[in-house]
Scaffold this active site. Structure first.
Site, PDB file in Angstrom:
ATOM      1  N   SER A  12       0.823  -1.208   0.000  1.00  0.00           N
ATOM      2  CA  SER A  12       0.000   0.000   0.000  1.00  0.00           C
ATOM      3  C   SER A  12       0.857   1.259   0.000  1.00  0.00           C
ATOM      4  CB  SER A  12      -0.916   0.015   1.221  1.00  0.00           C
ATOM      5  OG  SER A  12      -1.570   1.263   1.324  1.00  0.00           O
ATOM      6  N   HIS A  70      -8.791   1.123  -3.310  1.00  0.00           N
ATOM      7  CA  HIS A  70      -9.720   0.903  -2.202  1.00  0.00           C
ATOM      8  C   HIS A  70     -10.367   2.232  -1.842  1.00  0.00           C
ATOM      9  CE1 HIS A  70     -10.173  -0.329   2.322  1.00  0.00           C
ATOM     10  NE2 HIS A  70     -11.340  -0.208   1.718  1.00  0.00           N
ATOM     11  N   MET A 141     -11.254  -5.954   6.136  1.00  0.00           N
ATOM     12  CA  MET A 141     -10.411  -5.064   6.932  1.00  0.00           C
ATOM     13  C   MET A 141     -10.113  -5.738   8.267  1.00  0.00           C
ATOM     14  SD  MET A 141      -9.701  -2.460   5.090  1.00  0.00           S
ATOM     15  CE  MET A 141      -8.816  -1.606   6.401  1.00  0.00           C
TER      16      MET A 141
END
Length: 222
Positions: A12, A70, A141
């Site tokens: 990420s 996302h 998550m």
């Protein structure tokens, strides 16, 4: 999803320096990362604010890797076209942010992109049963979204196992992605639970040997 396939690693950019995004993308490629993960936050659905579609657009010429976007935003349907045009390959929105889930999935597919749906730690995976036939990926998550560097909530792995078993039972073909607090200490339990796409932010960008870090996950966290 064949068990013999190594997991997909999607570092990420949230954990990178936003002043050096190009270098961060190249670091992901050089380390053997499979996807580039973009955490888009609006300061409403989650507490923090990150970036918008321009970040994806500017990064797109730098890599041929799939871009995994996302959307941690309210009204995600308003942004699908922009992120599709910017170069996203996967567009994931939150179950908790919308009412007409199936409609948004169809809109994402309508712009020729893969559709993902995400759930926060307090949402049961069983709530997704009606849309799982249409989805390309479920993002579980494993922390409360909004900040990087959090500790994984172990109880969330039960949802990963549920999604894996349900996929096998129904013959579906969605990816199971996990994001939040995943590192070399808990990698094996995450993978054994059924995750086949792992988002790693802080762990990847602080690793002294990023290539070895990625290899560790691809070997099942062993």
């Amino acid at each position: 999803m064949g068990k013999e396939k190594p997991v997909i690693i999607a570092p990420s950019l949230l954990a990178s320096s936003f002043s050096c995004i190009g270098e961060a993308v190249k670091k992901i490629e050089a380390a053997g990362g499979d996807w580039v993960h973009f955490d888009v936050m609006d300061g409403v659905f989650v507490p923090d604010i990150t970036f918008g579609h321009k970040m994806v657009k500017d990064a797109r010429p730098l890599s041929q890797l799939p871009f995994d976007v996302h959307l941690m935003v309210t009204n995600p349907e308003a942004y699908i076209g922009r992120f599709a045009e910017a170069g996203a390959d996967y567009i994931t929105f939150h179950y908790e942010a919308v009412v007409h889930i199936h409609r948004i999935i169809m809109e994402i597919h309508g712009v020729k992109k893969k559709a993902g749906i995400s759930i926060v730690p307090s949402t049961p995976a069983s709530h997704l049963s009606e849309v799982l036939p249409f989805i390309d990926m479920v993002l579980v998550m494993t922390v409360n979204p909004g900040y990087g560097g959090q500790t994984l909530i172990p109880e969330t792995l039960g949802k990963v196992s549920f999604l894996k078993e349900y996929r096998e039972k129904m013959g579906y073909n969605y990816h199971i992605e996990v994001d939040g607090g995943i590192d070399t200490d808990n990698a094996r339990s995450v993978i054994e639970a059924g995750a086949d796409v792992i988002v790693s932010g802080t762990g990847f960008f602080t690793a002294q040997a990023p290539r070895e870090y990625v290899r560790f996950f691809k070997q099942g966290g062993k």
